[in-house]
Design a protein around this motif. Structure first.
Motif, mmCIF file in Angstrom:
data_model
loop_
_atom_site.group_PDB
_atom_site.id
_atom_site.type_symbol
_atom_site.label_atom_id
_atom_site.label_comp_id
_atom_site.label_asym_id
_atom_site.label_seq_id
_atom_site.Cartn_x
_atom_site.Cartn_y
_atom_site.Cartn_z
ATOM 1 N N UNK A 124 37.127 -19.835 -29.826
ATOM 2 C CA UNK A 124 36.251 -20.678 -30.636
ATOM 3 C C UNK A 124 37.039 -21.403 -31.724
ATOM 4 N N UNK A 125 37.951 -20.699 -32.367
ATOM 5 C CA UNK A 125 38.712 -21.290 -33.469
ATOM 6 C C UNK A 125 39.693 -22.357 -32.993
ATOM 7 N N UNK A 126 40.173 -22.240 -31.775
ATOM 8 C CA UNK A 126 41.183 -23.176 -31.289
ATOM 9 C C UNK A 126 40.665 -24.140 -30.233
ATOM 10 N N UNK A 127 39.358 -24.166 -30.020
ATOM 11 C CA UNK A 127 38.778 -24.990 -28.954
ATOM 12 C C UNK A 127 39.102 -26.469 -29.112
ATOM 13 N N UNK A 128 39.068 -26.986 -30.317
ATOM 14 C CA UNK A 128 39.349 -28.412 -30.517
ATOM 15 C C UNK A 128 40.788 -28.748 -30.146
ATOM 16 N N UNK A 129 41.731 -27.902 -30.535
ATOM 17 C CA UNK A 129 43.131 -28.138 -30.202
ATOM 18 C C UNK A 129 43.391 -28.037 -28.710
ATOM 19 N N UNK A 130 42.779 -27.056 -28.063
ATOM 20 C CA UNK A 130 42.946 -26.893 -26.621
ATOM 21 C C UNK A 130 42.351 -28.096 -25.889
ATOM 22 N N UNK A 131 41.175 -28.526 -26.318
ATOM 23 C CA UNK A 131 40.530 -29.685 -25.693
ATOM 24 C C UNK A 131 41.365 -30.941 -25.868
ATOM 25 N N UNK A 132 41.917 -31.138 -27.069
ATOM 26 C CA UNK A 132 42.761 -32.317 -27.314
ATOM 27 C C UNK A 132 44.000 -32.294 -26.426
ATOM 28 N N UNK A 133 44.622 -31.133 -26.267
ATOM 29 C CA UNK A 133 45.810 -31.032 -25.419
ATOM 30 C C UNK A 133 45.478 -31.373 -23.972
ATOM 31 N N UNK A 134 44.365 -30.881 -23.485
ATOM 32 C CA UNK A 134 43.964 -31.175 -22.100
ATOM 33 C C UNK A 134 43.641 -32.661 -21.944
ATOM 34 N N UNK A 135 42.877 -33.207 -22.879
ATOM 35 C CA UNK A 135 42.476 -34.610 -22.798
ATOM 36 C C UNK A 135 43.678 -35.549 -22.858
ATOM 37 N N UNK A 136 44.568 -35.332 -23.823
ATOM 38 C CA UNK A 136 45.721 -36.224 -23.949
ATOM 39 C C UNK A 136 46.698 -36.050 -22.788
ATOM 40 N N UNK A 137 46.820 -34.830 -22.272
ATOM 41 C CA UNK A 137 47.639 -34.624 -21.074
ATOM 42 C C UNK A 137 47.092 -35.386 -19.887
ATOM 43 N N UNK A 138 45.773 -35.353 -19.742
ATOM 44 C CA UNK A 138 45.139 -36.096 -18.652
ATOM 45 C C UNK A 138 45.334 -37.603 -18.831
ATOM 46 N N UNK A 139 45.155 -38.098 -20.066
ATOM 47 C CA UNK A 139 45.338 -39.530 -20.318
ATOM 48 C C UNK A 139 46.763 -39.977 -20.017
ATOM 49 N N UNK A 140 47.742 -39.197 -20.407
ATOM 50 C CA UNK A 140 49.128 -39.548 -20.130
ATOM 51 C C UNK A 140 49.382 -39.536 -18.627
ATOM 52 N N UNK A 141 48.759 -38.604 -17.926
ATOM 53 C CA UNK A 141 48.972 -38.533 -16.479
ATOM 54 C C UNK A 141 48.444 -39.766 -15.756
ATOM 55 N N UNK A 142 47.505 -40.462 -16.349
ATOM 56 C CA UNK A 142 46.990 -41.684 -15.725
ATOM 57 C C UNK A 142 48.014 -42.808 -15.734
ATOM 58 N N UNK A 143 48.902 -42.819 -16.721
ATOM 59 C CA UNK A 143 49.848 -43.910 -16.887
ATOM 60 C C UNK A 143 51.283 -43.538 -16.521
ATOM 61 N N UNK A 144 51.588 -42.278 -16.483
ATOM 62 C CA UNK A 144 52.970 -41.848 -16.226
ATOM 63 C C UNK A 144 53.255 -41.891 -14.726
ATOM 64 N N UNK A 145 54.482 -42.215 -14.410
ATOM 65 C CA UNK A 145 54.945 -42.200 -13.027
ATOM 66 C C UNK A 145 56.096 -41.196 -12.956
ATOM 67 N N UNK A 146 55.790 -39.967 -12.546
ATOM 68 C CA UNK A 146 56.858 -38.957 -12.511
ATOM 69 C C UNK A 146 57.927 -39.290 -11.488
ATOM 70 N N UNK A 147 59.146 -38.939 -11.821
ATOM 71 C CA UNK A 147 60.294 -39.160 -10.933
ATOM 72 C C UNK A 147 61.007 -37.849 -10.721
ATOM 73 N N UNK A 148 61.533 -37.672 -9.559
ATOM 74 C CA UNK A 148 62.336 -36.495 -9.271
ATOM 75 C C UNK A 148 63.717 -36.671 -9.883
#
Length: 121
Positions: free
Chosen positions: A96-120
């Motif tokens: 409960x105390x860390x829900x906002x931080x966890x949600x932000x990490x998931x959301x921003x990770x997802x947003x970055x994944x939309x634009x990033x092109x991973x390379x080997x």
């Protein structure tokens, strides 16, 4: 001048925490993942023994933004939930105390994944 001192204290404390992590990476065989987990556990432990809260009061964001601050938030949330709800608070308080931080990490990770092109490598 007061804002400058607050920023300086945050910079110094946060910088020391990060420098310790960098030294651990450079001088030990610990993986970064183990160091990160150690930082969270250290934050919980230092909060439990009453050392971390005065550091947060002194440095503000310099102590709450690094991963030790996440451990501090977990421990503080558990402590408050246990005092309010009893033993079940030990299971729900940290999330409960860390829900906002966890949600932000998931959301921003997802947003970055939309634009990033991973390379080997």
């Amino acid at each position: 001048m007061d804002v400058f001192m607050d920023c300086l204290k945050a910079f110094l404390v946060g910088g020391i925490i990060c420098a310790v992590g960098q030294i651990l990476i450079d001088k030990t065989k610990l993986t970064p993942a183990r160091i990160l987990v150690s930082y969270v556990v250290a934050g919980v432990f230092l909060t439990a023994v009453g050392v971390y809260e005065p550091l947060v009061d002194f440095a503000g964001a310099g102590a709450t933004v690094p991963l030790t601050g996440f451990g501090f938030s977990l421990a503080t949330g558990v402590k408050e939930a246990v005092s309010e709800y009893g033993l079940i608070g030990a299971l729900t308080g940290g999330v409960t105390a860390t829900a906002a931080g966890i949600t932000a990490a998931i959301l921003f990770g997802w947003l970055v994944s939309l634009f990033a092109k991973p390379k080997m490598k």
